[in-house]
Design a protein around this motif. Structure first.
Motif, short mmCIF file in Angstrom:
data_model
loop_
_atom_site.label_atom_id
_atom_site.label_comp_id
_atom_site.label_asym_id
_atom_site.label_seq_id
_atom_site.Cartn_x
_atom_site.Cartn_y
_atom_site.Cartn_z
N PHE A 114 63.27 8.44 10.53
CA PHE A 114 63.03 7.99 11.91
C PHE A 114 63.94 6.80 12.20
CE2 PHE A 114 58.99 10.32 12.39
CZ PHE A 114 58.99 10.57 13.76
N GLY A 170 60.80 4.31 14.46
CA GLY A 170 59.71 5.28 14.69
C GLY A 170 59.06 5.14 16.05
N GLU A 213 59.30 7.70 19.34
CA GLU A 213 58.08 8.25 19.94
C GLU A 213 58.05 7.98 21.46
OE1 GLU A 213 54.24 6.93 18.40
OE2 GLU A 213 53.39 8.82 19.13
N ASN A 218 52.20 7.98 14.55
CA ASN A 218 52.84 8.87 15.51
C ASN A 218 51.88 9.94 16.03
OD1 ASN A 218 54.45 11.38 16.27
ND2 ASN A 218 56.03 9.81 16.19
N THR A 250 49.38 0.90 8.31
CA THR A 250 50.63 0.20 8.00
C THR A 250 50.33 -0.88 6.96
OG1 THR A 250 50.18 -1.17 9.90
CG2 THR A 250 51.68 0.64 10.24
O1 KG4 Z 1 53.88 1.80 6.21
P1 KG4 Z 1 54.90 1.02 6.94
O2 KG4 Z 1 54.44 0.01 7.97
O3 KG4 Z 1 55.82 0.21 5.96
C1 KG4 Z 1 56.39 0.74 4.81
O4 KG4 Z 1 57.45 1.34 4.95
O5 KG4 Z 1 55.77 0.54 3.73
O6 KG4 Z 1 55.88 2.06 7.61
C2 KG4 Z 1 56.97 1.66 8.38
C3 KG4 Z 1 57.66 2.92 8.89
C4 KG4 Z 1 58.97 2.62 9.63
O7 KG4 Z 1 59.95 3.49 9.10
C5 KG4 Z 1 58.64 2.93 11.08
O8 KG4 Z 1 59.75 3.36 11.83
C6 KG4 Z 1 57.60 4.00 10.94
O9 KG4 Z 1 56.81 3.60 9.83
N1 KG4 Z 1 56.75 4.11 12.13
C7 KG4 Z 1 56.70 5.21 12.90
C8 KG4 Z 1 55.84 4.89 13.99
N2 KG4 Z 1 55.37 3.62 13.81
C9 KG4 Z 1 55.95 3.15 12.66
N3 KG4 Z 1 57.32 6.40 12.80
C10 KG4 Z 1 57.08 7.30 13.77
N4 KG4 Z 1 56.28 7.07 14.83
C11 KG4 Z 1 55.64 5.89 14.99
N5 KG4 Z 1 54.87 5.67 16.04
#
Ligand code: KG4
Ligand code: ZN
Length: 352
Positions: free
Chosen positions: A176, A190, A194, A282, A309
């Protein structure tokens, strides 16, 4: 049973600094109460670089840890003496970032004479749904979807995990983020994709779905390359064309994830399925997985977004569950582990 396996470990103060969130929480693991949940996101610090810069992340953690800890203790209405154990994420993650939280936590444990437990970040994500979803029971299938991970875990009990499949290249969140960058969108990509996707047609571009014969493993670098190739062929993209790419990209990911999850149900025969990690926020992906679960008669659990998250509540809860299940606190020599597979987390094993 070990002498520490008692209800002494109720109030856990925990730290999460594995990447770009500085988080501090206090959880009563015996009563399942979240007493404090403080988080500082470094998104603005990294914005201009288009990704997380490890050095900047470490410095920001160091600056935030002390004030955030004070705020968390105030919120919980507790002093350090009232805490029963101190925990910190010690892996997997960025070495420098992990060292900040782990060292800070150890210093507090040393000065306050409290037991210390180093926690695996992935185990935090794996067990956190149990805190907020009272109907969820073992065994359950977890689809972990974040910026660093994309994997299926069979969660059989505390300390009993089996990785059924993982990404062979980019994590889904990374895909993403990289595709968003190609579209000129800011980090993290991400939520941006979206938002843009709501204005586009999700069938406008036929991006490749999952590789055939890849079983429960994922591969997202091909999709990212397709997005790059598609964009390169059309240098002057209109806003509408960009939205079409975002929508089609998101649709392709949702389809890939549902297809793989359906396959995982065939293999595991579980009746409970949980999604976690930032990408679980998402809505298109959630809806696709939820619909598929309904078709397969599997109960779908999506914990509250703030616990999907990175956060420190999951670290406190995991430390509490492990200690309550007889795990032994670590010595202050416990090392950070930038790589630390979940299946090494058996209870009682020498883990660090
Ligand atoms: O779990 P997280 O907060 O942190 C770690 O990576 O451990 O995940 C972050 C990831 C990022 O790549 C971000 O772009 C993605 O989650 N993300 C999303 C959305 N919100 C956050 N991807 C798609 N749609 C979303 N709404
Ligand atoms: Zn995470």
């Amino acid at each position: 049973m070990h002498r520490f396996a008692t209800l002494w470990f109720m109030k856990i103060l925990a730290f999460e600094t594995s990447c770009d969130e500085t988080a501090v929480a206090v959880v009563n693991a015996a009563t399942r109460e979240i007493l404090a949940d403080k988080i500082y996101s470094q998104t603005t610090e990294h914005l201009q670089y288009g990704g997380v810069v490890p050095e900047i992340a470490s410095r920001a953690h160091l600056e935030r840890l002390q004030p955030l800890t004070q705020t968390a203790l105030n919120k919980a209405g507790l002093a350090l003496e009232d805490i029963d154990a101190i925990a910190a994420t010690i892996g997997p993650g960025l070495t420098g970032a992990l060292l900040m939280g782990a060292t800070f936590a150890k210093m507090l444990a040393l000065t306050a004479k409290k037991p210390f437990l180093g926690v695996n970040h992935l185990e935090g994500h794996a067990l956190s749904p149990l805190l907020t979803e009272p109907d969820l029971t073992f065994p359950y299938l977890l689809l972990q979807m974040s910026g660093g991970h994309c994997q299926f875990e069979l969660i059989k009990g505390v300390g009993s995990y089996k990785t059924l499949g993982a990404t062979l290249d980019d994590a889904v969140g990374e895909c993403f983020d990289k595709s968003a960058k190609l579209l000129g969108l800011p980090y993290p990509g991400g939520p941006e994709i979206e938002k843009l996707a709501t204005k586009g047609d999700d069938r406008a571009v036929a991006f490749p779905v999952a590789k055939k014969n890849s079983g429960l493993d994922f591969s997202f670098s091909g999709l990212k390359t397709s997005v790059r190739n598609y964009i390169q062929k059309q240098p002057n993209l209109t806003k509408r064309a960009q939205a079409d790419i975002a929508a089609s990209f998101q649709y392709t990911i949702a389809k890939t994830l549902s297809k793989k999850t359906s396959l995982a149900f065939d293999v595991t025969n579980v009746s409970h399925f949980v999604i976690a990690g930032g990408v679980a926020a998402n809505k298109t992906i959630r809806t696709a997985l939820q619909t598929m679960c309904a078709e397969r008669n599997v109960r779908f659990f999506a914990p509250p977004l703030k616990y999907c998250t990175d956060n420190a509540v999951m670290i406190a809860w995991t430390a509490g569950l492990r200690l309550l299940n007889g795990d032994t606190p670590h010595t202050l020599n416990a090392r950070v582990r930038p790589r630390w597979p979940l299946n090494e987390m058996t209870l009682g094993a020498k883990s660090v």
